[in-house]
Design an enzyme around this catalytic site. Sequence first.
Site, PDB file in Angstrom:
ATOM      1  N   HIS A 149       3.157   3.210  -8.880  1.00 52.75           N
ATOM      2  CA  HIS A 149       2.948   1.780  -9.161  1.00 52.75           C
ATOM      3  C   HIS A 149       4.185   1.173  -9.830  1.00 52.75           C
ATOM      4  O   HIS A 149       4.583   0.057  -9.530  1.00 52.75           O
ATOM      5  CB  HIS A 149       1.712   1.575 -10.034  1.00 52.75           C
ATOM      6  CG  HIS A 149       0.428   1.961  -9.350  1.00 52.75           C
ATOM      7  ND1 HIS A 149       0.106   1.560  -8.070  1.00 52.75           N
ATOM      8  CD2 HIS A 149      -0.628   2.718  -9.771  1.00 52.75           C
ATOM      9  CE1 HIS A 149      -1.083   2.056  -7.731  1.00 52.75           C
ATOM     10  NE2 HIS A 149      -1.550   2.762  -8.742  1.00 52.75           N
TER      11      HIS A 149
ATOM     12  N   ASP B  27       0.831  -1.212   0.000  1.00 52.23           N
ATOM     13  CA  ASP B  27       0.000   0.000   0.000  1.00 52.23           C
ATOM     14  C   ASP B  27       0.866   1.264   0.000  1.00 52.23           C
ATOM     15  O   ASP B  27       1.951   1.271   0.575  1.00 52.23           O
ATOM     16  CB  ASP B  27      -0.903  -0.039   1.243  1.00 52.23           C
ATOM     17  CG  ASP B  27      -2.035   0.964   1.147  1.00 52.23           C
ATOM     18  OD1 ASP B  27      -2.294   1.498   0.044  1.00 52.23           O
ATOM     19  OD2 ASP B  27      -2.671   1.238   2.194  1.00 52.23           O
TER      20      ASP B  27
ATOM     21  N   LEU C  58      10.907 -20.754  -3.848  1.00 53.24           N
ATOM     22  CA  LEU C  58       9.848 -19.875  -3.329  1.00 53.24           C
ATOM     23  C   LEU C  58       8.556 -20.039  -4.130  1.00 53.24           C
ATOM     24  O   LEU C  58       8.606 -20.079  -5.366  1.00 53.24           O
ATOM     25  CB  LEU C  58      10.326 -18.418  -3.431  1.00 53.24           C
ATOM     26  CG  LEU C  58       9.321 -17.356  -2.994  1.00 53.24           C
ATOM     27  CD1 LEU C  58       9.241 -17.282  -1.464  1.00 53.24           C
ATOM     28  CD2 LEU C  58       9.689 -15.976  -3.556  1.00 53.24           C
TER      29      LEU C  58
HETATM   30  C1  FPP Z   1      -1.773   0.207  -3.330  1.00 53.95           C
HETATM   31  O1  FPP Z   1      -1.307   1.533  -3.419  1.00 53.95           O
HETATM   32  C2  FPP Z   1      -1.275  -0.587  -4.419  1.00 53.95           C
HETATM   33  C3  FPP Z   1      -2.054  -1.187  -5.374  1.00 53.95           C
HETATM   34  C4  FPP Z   1      -3.514  -1.084  -5.435  1.00 53.95           C
HETATM   35  C5  FPP Z   1      -1.474  -1.971  -6.444  1.00 53.95           C
HETATM   36  C6  FPP Z   1      -0.193  -2.684  -6.121  1.00 53.95           C
HETATM   37  C7  FPP Z   1       0.439  -2.946  -7.408  1.00 53.95           C
HETATM   38  C8  FPP Z   1       1.756  -2.980  -7.667  1.00 53.95           C
HETATM   39  C9  FPP Z   1       2.822  -2.883  -6.646  1.00 53.95           C
HETATM   40  C10 FPP Z   1       2.237  -3.120  -9.054  1.00 53.95           C
HETATM   41  C11 FPP Z   1       1.473  -4.021  -9.990  1.00 53.95           C
HETATM   42  C12 FPP Z   1       1.477  -5.451  -9.621  1.00 53.95           C
HETATM   43  C13 FPP Z   1       2.139  -6.439 -10.259  1.00 53.95           C
HETATM   44  C14 FPP Z   1       1.951  -7.860  -9.863  1.00 53.95           C
HETATM   45  C15 FPP Z   1       3.085  -6.193 -11.324  1.00 53.95           C
HETATM   46  P1  FPP Z   1      -2.384   2.682  -3.631  1.00 53.95           P
HETATM   47  O2  FPP Z   1      -2.510   2.951  -5.080  1.00 53.95           O
HETATM   48  O3  FPP Z   1      -3.670   2.296  -2.957  1.00 53.95           O
HETATM   49  O4  FPP Z   1      -1.682   3.857  -2.885  1.00 53.95           O
HETATM   50  P2  FPP Z   1      -2.422   5.025  -2.065  1.00 53.95           P
HETATM   51  O5  FPP Z   1      -3.223   4.369  -0.983  1.00 53.95           O
HETATM   52  O6  FPP Z   1      -1.265   5.816  -1.524  1.00 53.95           O
HETATM   53  O7  FPP Z   1      -3.249   5.789  -3.046  1.00 53.95           O
END
Ligand code: FPP
Length: 256
Positions: free
Chosen positions: A43, A26, A137
């Site tokens: 991201h 997150d 893993l």
């Molecule tokens: C949360 O941060 C993150 C996500 C919803 C997506 C996580 C995805 C990745 C790390 C990359 C894509 C995945 C793969 C498998 C390649 P947020 O966007 O909710 O952040 P915020 O709460 O600060 O807005």
Amino acid sequence: MKDGSDPAFSRGDGDIGPIHVGIIMDGNGRWAAQRGLPRIEGHRRGVEALRQAVRAAPDFGIRYLTLYSFSTENWTRPPQEVSDLMALLKRFIRNDLAELHSHNVRVKVIGLRDNLDKDIGALLREAEDLTRHNTGLTLVIAFNYGSRQEIAQAARILAEKALAGRITPEDITPTTLAHHLDTAGIPDPDLIIRTSGERRLSNFLMWQAAYAELVFLPIYWPDFDRAALAGAVTDYAHRERRFGGVAAPLAVKTGS
Ligand code: FPP
């Protein structure tokens, strides 16, 4: 990527490290906003942190790493962000699958597949098929995943089996239900890490995390690295896990 090479965390008799770690990645958006960058940049950097987590996990004796990559609720984000996240997943699999395979990583995907684009479904299947027999893993990618949907689906399958007379209602137990979850065959998570300072599970492994230790880190996901994983694993190693029982010395004293 070494296998259990850090002696402080190597697996073996009396090992106290987590076997299965789940991570709620997150804070990508906030990381980007802090720097005046578009959310997609957060991201993108998040994918780099993800790579670091996958490379580091075996060094801590971790055998299963489950990453919450896209939730069933994430579809409510702006269409551009949804399509950016889909593109990142595709790019990650296309770019990294060979390396994962060469490091003996087994990829498993949990979550709903039916409303995904055909090409994403095909890539996820390809990743699972190619790495199916790997013994290092297990990287569990939770994609289009939500615990409530997963549990409801398991309940539906069991209800259908009961209606067909293949099982009786009495056959429905925590064990049989767990066998019908996407995570069947994967041990329950010992440790769940969430970055960004938020303290909730957000529909992630809610059944499986019944006795997981929770570690909340005050950093945004793109800043997660080997040191952050080491800190969380050390925190975990100091927890006393009782699984609803009593502490071990007391159990001995009372003879139970
Ligand atoms: C949360 O941060 C993150 C996500 C919803 C997506 C996580 C995805 C990745 C790390 C990359 C894509 C995945 C793969 C498998 C390649 P947020 O966007 O909710 O952040 P915020 O709460 O600060 O807005």
